[in-house]
Design a protein around this motif. Structure first.
Motif, PDB file in Angstrom:
ATOM      1  N   PRO A 135       3.008   3.574  -2.127  1.00 22.53           N
ATOM      2  CA  PRO A 135       2.911   4.966  -2.561  1.00 22.53           C
ATOM      3  C   PRO A 135       3.124   5.077  -4.082  1.00 22.53           C
ATOM      4  O   PRO A 135       3.731   4.195  -4.688  1.00 22.53           O
ATOM      5  CB  PRO A 135       4.046   5.653  -1.786  1.00 22.53           C
ATOM      6  N   PRO A 136       2.577   6.150  -4.688  1.00 23.50           N
ATOM      7  CA  PRO A 136       1.798   7.218  -4.055  1.00 23.50           C
ATOM      8  C   PRO A 136       0.359   6.772  -3.782  1.00 23.50           C
ATOM      9  O   PRO A 136      -0.225   6.052  -4.575  1.00 23.50           O
ATOM     10  CB  PRO A 136       1.829   8.327  -5.119  1.00 23.50           C
ATOM     11  N   ASP A 180      -3.386   8.329  -1.811  1.00 26.77           N
ATOM     12  CA  ASP A 180      -4.117   9.394  -1.121  1.00 26.77           C
ATOM     13  C   ASP A 180      -5.537   8.901  -0.871  1.00 26.77           C
ATOM     14  O   ASP A 180      -6.311   8.721  -1.823  1.00 26.77           O
ATOM     15  CB  ASP A 180      -4.130  10.668  -1.979  1.00 26.77           C
ATOM     16  N   ARG A 182       2.810   7.966   6.823  1.00 27.98           N
ATOM     17  CA  ARG A 182       3.109   6.884   5.905  1.00 27.98           C
ATOM     18  C   ARG A 182       1.920   6.622   4.987  1.00 27.98           C
ATOM     19  O   ARG A 182       0.777   6.933   5.333  1.00 27.98           O
ATOM     20  CB  ARG A 182       3.462   5.610   6.671  1.00 27.98           C
ATOM     21  N   ALA A 183       2.206   6.044   3.833  1.00 22.66           N
ATOM     22  CA  ALA A 183       1.133   5.724   2.892  1.00 22.66           C
ATOM     23  C   ALA A 183       0.305   4.569   3.454  1.00 22.66           C
ATOM     24  O   ALA A 183       0.847   3.530   3.837  1.00 22.66           O
ATOM     25  CB  ALA A 183       1.717   5.348   1.538  1.00 22.66           C
ATOM     26  N   GLY A 224      -2.467  10.135  -6.526  1.00 25.87           N
ATOM     27  CA  GLY A 224      -2.562   9.295  -5.339  1.00 25.87           C
ATOM     28  C   GLY A 224      -3.706   8.308  -5.359  1.00 25.87           C
ATOM     29  O   GLY A 224      -3.918   7.576  -4.385  1.00 25.87           O
TER      30      GLY A 224
END
Length: 319
Positions: free
Chosen positions: A15-16, A18, A71-72, A128
């Motif tokens: 993380p981060p 997306d 979760r990432a 992200g």
């Protein structure tokens, strides 16, 4: 060849992270346009299994979507034309992780960028995002040789034609996916066959040299050995100059340590962010070993905002 679902799992990301940013970056990545299908928050793409060559070459198709557990990371489904061995499934997992840069730790870069008044406002545009790379060393190396003295659009079309002619394919849910050929196939192509996808005899010679030099390379070593050692090894390949070596290091191996930042494509990005009078060396000093990620984030963010990143350092002609 038709397919069936062979494997599902979840892959972690540092993380981060997306996935939506990854899909957005893929959608705008011209060199691979049309080579994956993005729909409903997921992407499907073909990969060539590395073992077989020629008519015996095989493709798998991966579907990458949201992880769904908070979760990432991502969910992964793997489709194949036959039952896949455990080592092939592990290979697919590693390939997807590398392709999407899931293991990249961006926190050091983000800390520097957060202290950059010019870049900080556009970071929300790519929050992200991890660096999306070429799906294989074979594909990325071939593309960057094909771009030498050639427009990126033309190089992308030639790469696409090379895959269509020699890459394995797999059909999933009625849709055919074609993978870029693995080195095992590419090394079987002679100069006359490769010349169909290059601009001239010199580019054919350089493409042939890169394919054969990298076919036996230790990709783990390329990804982890000291940067200058790997760069020097790439530069020994006939036809691989400073830009091609740096491009392979960043966009294929995910190594952001160096960049020929004085080149117009990078200087123009800096000019858009900091003004035409800003020293490009000052940018390099600020970002240090994260310089490649600075270029990737800045260019991706500016493109998302509709800001052109070419010719910012050059005077405009009067209309």
């Amino acid at each position: 060849m038709s397919s069936s679902l062979q494997h599902t799992t979840k892959l972690p990301a540092v993380p981060p992270f997306d996935l939506r940013q990854s899909l957005r970056a893929l959608s705008g990545f011209a060199p691979c346009a049309g080579e994956q299908v993005i729909a409903d928050g997921a992407v499907r793409k073909a990969f060539a299994l590395p073992s077989a060559a020629g008519p015996a070459a095989e493709a798998i198709v991966v579907e990458v979507g949201p992880r769904g557990d908070g979760r990432a990371g991502v969910s992964l489904a793997v489709f194949g034309g036959r039952p896949l061995a455990d080592d092939e499934l592990r290979w697919a997992e590693r390939r997807v992780s590398d392709w999407l840069g899931l293991a990249d730790d961006m926190t050091g870069f983000l800390a520097v960028a957060a202290d950059d008044p010019a870049l900080r406002p556009v970071l929300t545009e790519v929050a992200g995002l991890h660096q999306v790379r070429f799906a294989s060393l074979a594909e990325g190396a071939c593309y960057f040789v094909l771009t030498q003295r050639t427009a990126q659009r033309v190089a992308g079309l030639r790469k696409h034609r090379l895959a269509a002619a020699h890459g394995p394919s797999l059909t999933v849910d009625g849709q055919r996916f074609v993978a870029f050929p693995a080195f095992a196939t590419l090394t079987g192509l002679g100069p006359d066959q490769l010349a169909r996808f290059t601009g001239n005899a010199r580019q054919t010679d350089y493409l042939l040299a890169a394919i054969h030099a990298l076919a036996g390379a230790d990709e783990q070593w390329l990804a982890t050995a000291p940067y200058e050692q790997v760069r020097a090894e790439l530069r020994r390949i006939r036809g691989v100059g400073e830009f091609t070596a740096a491009a392979i290091m960043l966009r294929v191996l995910g190594r952001p340590d160096r960049l020929p930042i004085a080149m117009p494509q990078f200087a123009d990005v800096a000019a858009r962010l900091y003004g035409a009078d800003t020293s490009i060396d000052a940018v390099a000093e600020r970002y240090g070993r994260y310089l490649g990620w600075w270029a990737y984030y800045a260019k991706t963010a500016l493109a998302g905002l509709g800001v052109p990143t070419t010719h910012a350092t050059r005077p405009h002609r009067a209309a």
